[in-house]
Design an enzyme around this catalytic site. Structure first.
Site, PDB file in Angstrom:
ATOM      1  CG  LEU A  51      -1.935  -1.247   1.302  1.00 25.74           C
ATOM      2  CD1 LEU A  51      -2.678  -0.979   2.688  1.00 25.74           C
ATOM      3  CD2 LEU A  51      -2.751  -1.127   0.234  1.00 25.74           C
ATOM      4  CG  ASP A  52       0.362   4.112  -3.049  1.00 24.53           C
ATOM      5  OD1 ASP A  52       1.169   3.190  -3.429  1.00 24.53           O
ATOM      6  OD2 ASP A  52      -0.579   4.895  -3.756  1.00 24.53           O
ATOM      7  CG  LEU A  53       4.619   7.442   2.955  1.00 21.05           C
ATOM      8  CD1 LEU A  53       5.367   6.670   3.750  1.00 21.05           C
ATOM      9  CD2 LEU A  53       5.427   8.504   2.501  1.00 21.05           C
TER      10      LEU A  53
END
Ligand code: URA
Length: 239
Positions: free
Chosen positions: A104-106
């Site tokens: 998952l993105d930051l």
């Protein structure tokens, strides 16, 4: 039956580093089936042997499975020089070889499976399996029925092929819209790129399910829990 060295077993179960556990063994602190063992090379069957350190039983886990509600601001990796990793949140574990299943993105929150079961991870991430992933998102703009149709048909996000049909559900259409989206693949920044291509940027993104696994609503961002046996079996059977 697979045998494992006593020092390796104790290190894998997080009792200490390899040299620390060797010291414990030499110091007579470790018992196997009620007998002190001072030999770090001793081979044990971890499923059968009763190993105690300072008279406390060392539990064995070949595989561990955790559901983390990933908070914003940490990376889906096992190490990073700039940000905390998702593994930093899993404070009570036995295995040292845990990793996040996918990314998952930051700035994305939500469901992330963390395990050391490489075969299960491979199944869940295999593009051929089309495992559904569902996200909730806040979108900058009014999401319309036309967007629903574009998502359902598949769209150009700058990859060789258009995206696979995705299900877009409008929960609230307003200046800031609330939606639920299910995709069956996992291209880099896929949800953000899909909304960018209809000119409506993603403001917030949270994954709520992956295959048979749904995020436990009781988990606040940064909290985690072990999967239940039923969840593990379900995932193994159905992805
Ligand atoms: N799609 C994105 O754009 N970001 C994620 O973190 C997951 C899916």
């Amino acid at each position: 039956m697979s045998l494992i060295r006593l020092d390796k077993f104790l290190a894998e179960m997080q009792i200490g580093t390899r040299s620390e556990v060797k010291k414990l063994i030499r110091g007579g602190k470790v018992q196997i089936d009620g007998h002190v063992c001072k030999n770090a090379d001793e081979k044990i069957d971890p499923e059968q042997a009763e190993v105690m350190v300072d008279h406390v039983l060392v539990g064995y886990a070949a595989y561990e499975y955790f559901m983390l509600n990933k908070p914003k601001g940490c990376v889906s990796a096992t190490e990073d020089s700039r940000y905390p990793t998702v593994l930093d949140y899993i404070t009570d574990h036995k295995r040292k070889d845990l990793f996040p299943v996918g990314r998952l993105d930051l700035d994305t929150e939500g469901l992330l499976l963390i395990t050391n079961d490489g075969a299960l991870a491979h199944e869940l991430l295999s593009p051929a399996k089309h495992i559904p992933k569902t996200y909730e998102a806040k979108i900058d703009g009014i999401v319309t029925q036309e967007d629903v149709e574009i998502f359902a048909q598949g769209m150009d996000i700058g990859e060789k092929k258009p995206t696979k049909p995705a299900e877009l559900l409008i929960l609230k259409a307003n200046v800031i819209s609330h939606v639920q989206v299910t995709i069956y693949e996992g291209k880099f920044h896929q949800i953000k790129r899909m909304f960018e291509s209809v000119g409506k940027p993603v403001l917030e993104l949270k994954r709520i399910s992956m295959g048979a696994l749904s995020l436990d609503e009781k988990l606040a961002p940064g909290e985690y829990r072990a999967l239940t046996d039923a969840e593990i079996n379900y995932l193994r059977q159905r992805g």
